[in-house]
Design a protein around this motif. Structure first.
Motif, PDB file in Angstrom:
ATOM      1  N   VAL A 242      -2.444   1.732  -4.475  1.00 19.88           N
ATOM      2  CA  VAL A 242      -1.578   0.559  -4.612  1.00 19.88           C
ATOM      3  C   VAL A 242      -0.827   0.666  -5.933  1.00 19.88           C
ATOM      4  O   VAL A 242      -1.371   1.151  -6.935  1.00 19.88           O
ATOM      5  N   THR A 243       0.428   0.220  -5.954  1.00 20.38           N
ATOM      6  CA  THR A 243       1.188   0.133  -7.193  1.00 20.38           C
ATOM      7  C   THR A 243       1.072  -1.284  -7.743  1.00 20.38           C
ATOM      8  O   THR A 243       1.413  -2.250  -7.061  1.00 20.38           O
ATOM      9  N   ILE A 244       0.551  -1.397  -8.968  1.00 21.71           N
ATOM     10  CA  ILE A 244       0.365  -2.697  -9.620  1.00 21.71           C
ATOM     11  C   ILE A 244       1.119  -2.667 -10.939  1.00 21.71           C
ATOM     12  O   ILE A 244       0.792  -1.895 -11.845  1.00 21.71           O
ATOM     13  N   ASP A 245       2.150  -3.500 -11.055  1.00 19.84           N
ATOM     14  CA  ASP A 245       2.948  -3.556 -12.284  1.00 19.84           C
ATOM     15  C   ASP A 245       3.420  -2.169 -12.708  1.00 19.84           C
ATOM     16  O   ASP A 245       3.208  -1.728 -13.843  1.00 19.84           O
ATOM     17  N   GLN A 246       4.045  -1.464 -11.791  1.00 26.10           N
ATOM     18  CA  GLN A 246       4.629  -0.142 -12.017  1.00 26.10           C
ATOM     19  C   GLN A 246       3.577   0.932 -12.319  1.00 26.10           C
ATOM     20  O   GLN A 246       3.923   2.012 -12.805  1.00 26.10           O
ATOM     21  N   MET A 247       2.304   0.642 -12.056  1.00 23.41           N
ATOM     22  CA  MET A 247       1.244   1.620 -12.304  1.00 23.41           C
ATOM     23  C   MET A 247       0.441   1.801 -11.026  1.00 23.41           C
ATOM     24  O   MET A 247       0.066   0.830 -10.383  1.00 23.41           O
TER      25      MET A 247
ATOM     26  N   VAL B 169       0.852  -1.200   0.000  1.00 25.75           N
ATOM     27  CA  VAL B 169       0.000   0.000   0.000  1.00 25.75           C
ATOM     28  C   VAL B 169       0.881   1.240   0.000  1.00 25.75           C
ATOM     29  O   VAL B 169       1.713   1.413   0.894  1.00 25.75           O
ATOM     30  N   ASP B 170       0.693   2.078  -1.010  1.00 23.30           N
ATOM     31  CA  ASP B 170       1.451   3.328  -1.055  1.00 23.30           C
ATOM     32  C   ASP B 170       0.900   4.339  -0.059  1.00 23.30           C
ATOM     33  O   ASP B 170       1.641   4.925   0.724  1.00 23.30           O
ATOM     34  N   GLU B 171      -0.421   4.542  -0.112  1.00 24.37           N
ATOM     35  CA  GLU B 171      -1.052   5.518   0.773  1.00 24.37           C
ATOM     36  C   GLU B 171      -2.499   5.134   0.998  1.00 24.37           C
ATOM     37  O   GLU B 171      -3.080   4.348   0.239  1.00 24.37           O
TER      38      GLU B 171
ATOM     39  N   LEU C 233      -6.289  -9.794   0.197  1.00 22.15           N
ATOM     40  CA  LEU C 233      -6.269  -9.662  -1.251  1.00 22.15           C
ATOM     41  C   LEU C 233      -4.840  -9.638  -1.773  1.00 22.15           C
ATOM     42  O   LEU C 233      -3.932  -9.110  -1.124  1.00 22.15           O
ATOM     43  N   ASP C 234      -4.661 -10.218  -2.941  1.00 23.58           N
ATOM     44  CA  ASP C 234      -3.376 -10.150  -3.638  1.00 23.58           C
ATOM     45  C   ASP C 234      -3.387  -8.890  -4.490  1.00 23.58           C
ATOM     46  O   ASP C 234      -4.177  -8.777  -5.438  1.00 23.58           O
ATOM     47  N   PRO C 235      -2.541  -7.903  -4.193  1.00 20.60           N
ATOM     48  CA  PRO C 235      -2.593  -6.642  -4.948  1.00 20.60           C
ATOM     49  C   PRO C 235      -2.364  -6.836  -6.439  1.00 20.60           C
ATOM     50  O   PRO C 235      -2.901  -6.091  -7.259  1.00 20.60           O
ATOM     51  N   HIS C 236      -1.576  -7.860  -6.823  1.00 20.29           N
ATOM     52  CA  HIS C 236      -1.297  -8.088  -8.240  1.00 20.29           C
ATOM     53  C   HIS C 236      -2.502  -8.633  -8.993  1.00 20.29           C
ATOM     54  O   HIS C 236      -2.518  -8.620 -10.223  1.00 20.29           O
TER      55      HIS C 236
END
Length: 485
Positions: A403-408, A347-349, A458-461
């Protein structure tokens, strides 16, 4: 699916009723019959999966036999769950138990109906809704449990902060000094001969946790801490843990260290100000967050003598051989009536929902719009729509989990964020095969039996599929607010 049994055989059979018809299970398949337990709904699962429940520490998927057979939904006071063993326990929800017999079926009509009870081919029934993906889900889960997870990329000069409210003011602690954030536990024991700063002690995971009022500690206006939004910030102080009672959790932020300014020297004169190590400017300086120092919170000699007798050293924090991977920290949030969690490292923020979001033309319905997050264009996704959950709760408590997912980066709207929870490994369970669904969105399940809670991790990816990731990336790159590379 269900067939009339062949010639009579001497075997025990459990006869059940579903939508007015009678069916039978071989007794050798039946582990037990229980009342319908409290269940947690699994998002994106087949409609026949009622949810998952706790069965004496095991995670039990509960499947509706009515739904498997294509019958309309229904339940009554007689509804029961038949627990069968298929390598792992599976619960089958039935209308009621008809009888337990020691003779064959199919040779004569049941006493209460003109039709004979039919023997259920359970594997054929389950394969209709679950069979196609069960093997793939199993392999995905095994790989997910064995492969290390990537945490969100953070630059070296970023500082992660947990923000909370105290008497109408915003304060924060560095995330690395926070063990967890939990609801105020009931039944604290008052400590005699202490002043109002010491609220008492509670037992948590076999240790005593002193509860300290942040209002009194910081010299702010006092008040009661029985509000439902009050939270205990369990902070690391040396080799011990102390519960700091705040009015509520607000955000989790990752800010450049340059946004944190030292406290002006004229303010460092003891008391509350000495406990503040930095000032974080938010919203262009319109909002100030005071960052507390755990080293200074209890430096006052009189206060230290008051708190120290109630503090227990945490052996896992002080032992050089303690494994840092023994417990996992997750952010817990609500969607509808269910609790979900994400690894805090992913989690970024956690931020408030902006008053307005920029709408995107031709965007799918689950995309609410985009927001500007310190110069970055972040698409905002309504996770309730993706999980097919009706909107509920108060708008003012909604939060966006970034959340950052695959650099996004993407932001997911949730009903509320309640806790930062540290979960021991022995309370983590793999997702049952039937509950895995077509994707592995629910990576694991935290089964906190002592509190009667099940948290779906949860799996963030897996929060977005490949097509959704490509779509969001193209929408973000085309947005006029996107900064030049």
């Amino acid at each position: 699916m269900a067939e009339t049994a062949p010639s009579p055989v001497d075997q025990a059979l459990l006869t059940v009723e579903v939508d007015g018809e009678r069916f039978a299970f071989p007794a050798s398949d039946v582990a037990e019959v229980i009342r319908r337990p409290a269940v947690s709904r699994v998002p994106l699962a087949p409609s026949s999966l009622v949810g998952i429940a706790n069965l004496r520490g095991a995670v039990l998927p509960v499947v509706s036999l009515r739904s498997l057979m294509g019958r309309p939904p229904g339940s009554s006071a007689h509804t029961r769950v038949v627990v069968v063993d298929r390598g792992a326990p599976i619960g089958l929800e039935i209308d009621k138990v008809a009888s337990w017999r020691a003779s064959g079926v199919g040779d004569e009509a049941d006493e209460a109906t003109s039709a004979p009870a039919r023997l259920i081919d359970l594997d054929a029934l389950l394969s209709r809704d679950f069979g196609h993906d069960r093997g793939r889900a199993h392999h995905r889960r095994e790989a997910a449990m064995s492969e290390p997870r990537e945490s969100s990329p953070t630059t070296p000069d970023e500082v992660a902060l947990v923000c909370f409210a105290v008497s109408g003011q915003d304060f924060a602690l560095p995330l690395n000094s926070v063990h967890e954030i939990v609801a105020v536990p009931p039944g604290s024991v008052a400590v005699p001969q202490t002043d109002s700063v010491m609220l008492g002690v509670v037992a948590r995971r076999g240790r005593l946790l002193p509860l300290v009022s942040l209002r009194e500690l910081l010299g702010l206006p006092s008040g009661r801490h029985d509000d439902a939004r009050s939270r205990v910030v369990v902070a690391r102080v040396g080799d011990a843990l102390v519960g700091l009672v705040a009015d509520g959790i607000k955000e989790v932020l990752r800010r450049p260290s340059g946004d944190l300014e030292p406290v002006p020297a004229i303010l460092i004169r003891g008391g509350a100000e000495a406990k503040i190590q930095r000032i974080c400017r938010l919203d262009g300086g319109r909002r100030l967050v005071s960052v507390l120092s755990t080293d200074n919170l209890f430096r006052d000699q009189a206060l230290a003598e008051l708190i120290a007798p109630q503090m227990e050293t945490d052996p896992e924090m002080s032992s050089p051989d303690a494994s840092p991977n023994r417990d996992e920290q997750v952010i817990v949030f609500q969607l509808g009536n269910e609790e979900y969690g994400l690894p805090i490292a992913s989690v970024d923020e956690v931020v408030r929902v902006p008053e307005t979001l920029s709408r995107l033309p031709r965007a799918p319905a689950f995309i609410e719009g985009v927001m500007n997050l310190r110069g970055r264009v972040v698409p905002v996704i309504d996770q309730r729509r993706r999980f097919k959950i009706e909107r509920g709760g108060e708008r003012r408590r909604e939060r966006i989990v970034v959340v950052t997912i695959d650099q996004m980066q993407a932001g997911f709207v949730v009903d509320s964020v309640s806790e930062v929870l540290t979960i021991p490994q022995d309370q983590l369970r793999p997702t049952p095969e039937l509950a895995a669904g077509e994707t592995q969105t629910v990576h694991r399940i935290a089964n906190i039996e002592a509190e009667g809670r099940m948290i779906l991790l949860l799996d963030p990816h897996e929060l977005l599929d490949r097509a959704e990731k490509d779509l969001i990336a193209s929408l973000s790159s085309a947005h006029p607010d996107r900064p030049d590379p």
